[in-house]
Design an enzyme around this catalytic site. Structure first.
Site, PDB file in Angstrom:
ATOM      1  N   LEU A  47     111.354  51.182  20.690  1.00 40.68           N
ATOM      2  CA  LEU A  47     112.293  51.613  21.726  1.00 40.68           C
ATOM      3  C   LEU A  47     113.603  52.025  21.078  1.00 40.68           C
ATOM      4  O   LEU A  47     114.267  51.215  20.428  1.00 40.68           O
ATOM      5  CB  LEU A  47     112.536  50.480  22.725  1.00 40.68           C
ATOM      6  CG  LEU A  47     113.519  50.799  23.858  1.00 40.68           C
ATOM      7  CD1 LEU A  47     112.864  51.736  24.864  1.00 40.68           C
ATOM      8  CD2 LEU A  47     113.970  49.527  24.552  1.00 40.68           C
ATOM      9  N   HIS A 101     120.035  41.357  17.773  1.00 41.36           N
ATOM     10  CA  HIS A 101     121.150  42.194  17.338  1.00 41.36           C
ATOM     11  C   HIS A 101     121.951  42.602  18.576  1.00 41.36           C
ATOM     12  O   HIS A 101     121.376  42.828  19.647  1.00 41.36           O
ATOM     13  CB  HIS A 101     120.594  43.432  16.631  1.00 41.36           C
ATOM     14  CG  HIS A 101     121.623  44.261  15.948  1.00 41.36           C
ATOM     15  ND1 HIS A 101     122.441  45.139  16.630  1.00 41.36           N
ATOM     16  CD2 HIS A 101     121.972  44.357  14.637  1.00 41.36           C
ATOM     17  CE1 HIS A 101     123.247  45.735  15.769  1.00 41.36           C
ATOM     18  NE2 HIS A 101     122.983  45.284  14.555  1.00 41.36           N
TER      19      HIS A 101
END
Length: 344
Positions: free
Chosen positions: A125, A229
């Site tokens: 993605l 992240h």
């Protein structure tokens, strides 16, 4: 108009340009044209039913049709770990106890695991930073759910998604520095790249097979376990809103969490409905709700977002939306509210 469609061979240059923007940690989108070209060919063979289940995968493109520009990519792998081992860590507990010494301790531990072998996987993605607005990320991620709803027989019962783990602005992973570097003696970015281009045999060759005590890691590494992240937090939130959960499995390189769910339990799969189509340019949307719409054409899959009108028995689409989906009046489409709190 923003539309989801299957990848095409001529998308290679655009995908390569996207891969160059990902940074460290997106292992399934390496900046390597040869590897990307091979993947495109493999997924095209999947759509043509020319490869075994172990090799099957689907790659979707988000296209800005007005600009004729590829701006995003997402994918599904059908059965991970069938052609090469699928590794992750299971976060567990080991108990140390002595009745004589009146000692009892529980130690958090990392166990090398292949538990997700055979599961389907949401992966790859990535959305161009210039297009991270107007629900484009939601469309790019969730269009895969309607594809799975329409063709559930082609996927495993359970789906997973490996989330990019925490690393700093320089691409440094505290988990890797505290653990992986001791066994591999290479930088995180290099290990990440080698994994992305399919050279995973070194994992089995060099990774310790015995349980690892979490308390032996640095405080920064321990804090990174199961964390994403910062750029990945929105993607995690989307998947969790659809019913995917962290069940204690993390990536062996950066300790990013793996989310999982039964396909049939995904919100968009459970709540989606098949509607006959009426084409009516004058119909006003029934409400202010945004819907995820997709046709049910396997090789010519299309998905987009729109506000639409409903009758008791049909969904009313403007001609432009019907044309973008590649459908005509009387065809059927899949529809579901884009967000969980909205229901038709």
């Amino acid at each position: 108009m923003m539309i989801i469609r299957p990848v095409q061979q001529e998308d290679l240059a655009a995908i390569s340009a996207l891969a160059a923007k990902t940074g460290v940690g997106v292992t399934s989108l390496p900046s390597n044209d040869e590897r990307l070209a091979a993947r495109i060919e493999r997924v095209l063979k999947t759509w043509r039913d020319e490869v075994t289940q172990a090799e099957q995968g689907y790659l979707f493109i988000l296209e800005d049709t007005e600009q004729k520009k590829v701006v995003g990519i997402s994918a599904i792998e059908v059965a991970v770990g069938r052609t090469e081992p699928w590794y992750n860590y299971r976060v567990g507990t080991l108990v140390h106890a002595s009745k004589e010494l009146n000692v009892y301790t529980q130690m958090p531990t990392l166990f090398l695991s292949n538990d997700h072998t055979g599961y389907s996987e949401l992966c790859t993605l990535f959305l161009d930073p210039d297009y991270r607005h107007s629900k484009n990320g939601q469309l790019l991620s969730k269009a895969r759910f309607l594809f799975m709803a329409a063709f559930q027989e082609r996927f495993a019962d359970k789906i997973i998604a490996e989330m990019r783990g925490f690393s700093d602005e320089a691409g440094r992973s505290p988990f890797w520095e505290s653990l992986g570097r001791h066994f591999f003696s290479i930088d995180f970015s290099e290990a990440d790249y080698l994994t992305g281009i399919g050279q995973k045999s070194f994992i089995a060759e060099l990774m310790p097979k015995h349980p690892l005590y979490v308390d032996f890691l640095s405080p920064e590494a321990r804090a990174a376990i199961g964390q994403v992240h910062p750029h990945t937090a929105p993607a995690r939130a989307i998947l969790e809103s659809e019913g995917m959960k962290y069940e204690g499995y993390v990536d062996i390189f950066d300790a990013g969490p793996t989310l999982e769910a039964y396909v049939s339990d995904l919100r968009a799969v459970k709540q989606s409905r098949v509607w006959p189509v009426m084409i009516d340019d004058q119909a006003k949307p029934t409400n202010n709700t945004t819907y995820l719409l997709a046709n049910d054409k396997f090789r010519d899959y299309r998905a987009l977002l729109a506000q639409v009108a409903f009758t008791e028995t049909a969904i009313c689409l403007p001609g432009s939306v019907a044309a973008a989906l590649g459908i005509t009046e009387g065809d059927t489409i899949w529809a579901v509210t884009l967000f969980a709190e909205e229901k038709h």
